[in-house]
Design an enzyme around this catalytic site. Structure first.
Site: not given
Ligand code: DQA
Length: 148
Positions: A22, A72, A78, A85, A98-100, A109
């Site tokens: 991250y 985010n 997930h 909703d 998402h960062l990753s 994921r």
């Molecule tokens: C995340 C990716 C998700 O799978 C993970 O549960 C996170 C961070 C991301 O920003 O990469 O908490 O949302």
């Protein structure tokens, strides 16, 4: 134009949380970079983070004065039909960030419940995912306004 940046669970730990995945920036530092970008784009931003699903949902419901969201959803993305909703119910455009790269990690994921309610999803660029998501939502809002 005002955009709310919403961060879900465990993102308050950024900086120390799995930095190889991250990055090393704290959420406060990331928010600082988002604010700088917002100034360049001439839009307002506010920030919300919670580890509690219901609080995040209430922040999404609270559309007063807000034109769009960058969300985010973190782990709740997930699993949470309730967040899906909420985004649908709020009725204002959202971009998921998402960062990753959620598609290059564990298979669980790669699907998010929330993404089908979004204008689009940006994933894998570290803190820059938020910058791209902000540009995307502002561009979307400015474009639809012109088209009306
Ligand atoms: C995340 C990716 C998700 O799978 C993970 O549960 C996170 C961070 C991301 O920003 O990469 O908490 O949302």
């Amino acid at each position: 134009m005002k955009i709310r940046i919403i961060n879900g669970p465990n993102l308050n730990l950024l900086g120390t949380r799995e930095p190889a995945i991250y990055g090393e920036l704290t959420l406060k530092e990331i928010n600082g970079r988002i604010s700088k970008k917002a100034k360049e784009l001439d839009v307002e931003v506010d920030f919300f983070q919670s580890n509690h699903e219901g609080e995040i949902i209430e922040s999404i419901h609270d559309v007063t004065g807000i034109d769009g969201y960058v969300i985010n959803p973190a782990g709740y993305g997930h699993t949470s039909i309730a967040m899906l909703d909420a985004v649908k119910g709020a009725g204002i455009p959202s971009v998921e960030a998402h960062l990753s790269n959620i598609h290059s990690r564990e298979s669980f994921r790669s699907h998010t419940m929330t993404s089908s309610a979004m204008i689009g999803v940006i994933t894998g660029f570290g803190y820059f995912s938020y910058i791209l998501a902000l540009e995307a939502i502002v561009n979307h809002l400015r474009t639809i306004k012109k088209e009306k």
